[in-house]
Design a protein around this motif. Structure first.
Motif, PDB file in Angstrom:
ATOM      1  N   ARG A 280      -6.749   1.973  -2.056  1.00  0.00           N
ATOM      2  CA  ARG A 280      -6.127   1.865  -1.025  1.00  0.00           C
ATOM      3  C   ARG A 280      -8.178   1.892  -0.208  1.00  0.00           C
ATOM      4  O   ARG A 280      -8.805   1.344   1.280  1.00  0.00           O
TER       5      ARG A 280
ATOM      6  N   GLU B 242       0.559  -0.860  -0.066  1.00  0.00           N
ATOM      7  CA  GLU B 242      -0.084  -0.312   0.089  1.00  0.00           C
ATOM      8  C   GLU B 242       1.008   1.520   0.045  1.00  0.00           C
ATOM      9  O   GLU B 242       0.312   2.494  -0.547  1.00  0.00           O
ATOM     10  N   GLU B 243       1.971   1.308   1.106  1.00  0.00           N
ATOM     11  CA  GLU B 243       2.710   2.243   1.106  1.00  0.00           C
ATOM     12  C   GLU B 243       3.275   2.745  -0.581  1.00  0.00           C
ATOM     13  O   GLU B 243       3.865   4.055  -0.934  1.00  0.00           O
ATOM     14  N   SER B 244       3.732   2.034  -1.151  1.00  0.00           N
ATOM     15  CA  SER B 244       4.296   2.244  -2.832  1.00  0.00           C
ATOM     16  C   SER B 244       3.223   2.410  -3.598  1.00  0.00           C
ATOM     17  O   SER B 244       4.219   2.802  -5.354  1.00  0.00           O
TER      18      SER B 244
END
Length: 155
Positions: free
Chosen positions: A135, A119-121
């Motif tokens: 998301r 998710e962070e990338s």
């Protein structure tokens, strides 16, 4: 009221995609040969076809897989300046295990590679609006619900 008297109606393009997950909860992204960014697997709905049926067809055509789709996670009102109005559906594809991953074949040549992304990338691989949509879908999945979104953000 006759057909000639009817007010104009929206005619958005409709697309459907799927989120596949690995054991670590990362999502599968695919690289289309005709785009400069990554996407989720899926594509446009054909006339007379449901979004779910289109998603299954696109996954079969693009990846050589026949997924047992789970519930719809998000429907996103996502008009694009050069593409007009769009409604985008995302379905839960569940986790792909090593056996399913080995079966992936780029059957129609539209895709060149795939990978799991945390998710962070997400912004490193595609547009911000796509990252927001993914998301929103992940949050809906975690909550055991579905979401309505506009431009990727849940309303």
């Amino acid at each position: 009221m006759t057909a000639d008297e009817m007010p104009p109606a929206a005619t958005p393009r409709v697309a459907a995609g799927v989120l596949f997950f690995d054991a670590e909860g990362r999502v599968m992204l695919v690289r289309p040969s005709y785009k400069d960014h990554w996407e989720i697997p899926g594509g446009y709905v054909e006339p007379g076809e449901s979004p779910r049926a289109a998603c299954v067809r696109e996954i079969r055509e693009e990846l050589g897989l026949t997924p047992a789709l789970g519930p719809m996670l998000v429907v996103d009102w996502a008009p694009a300046e050069r593409e007009g109005d769009k409604l985008l559906f995302i379905f839960d594809g569940g986790s792909l295990g090593p056996d399913s991953e080995r079966e992936i074949r780029f059957a129609d040549g539209e895709l060149t590679e795939w990978r799991y992304v945390g998710e962070e990338s997400l912004e490193e691989h595609g547009p911000t609006r796509l990252a927001r949509r993914i998301r929103t879908a992940i949050a809906a999945r975690r909550g055991g619900t579905s979401a309505y979104a506009e431009h990727g953000s849940a309303i």
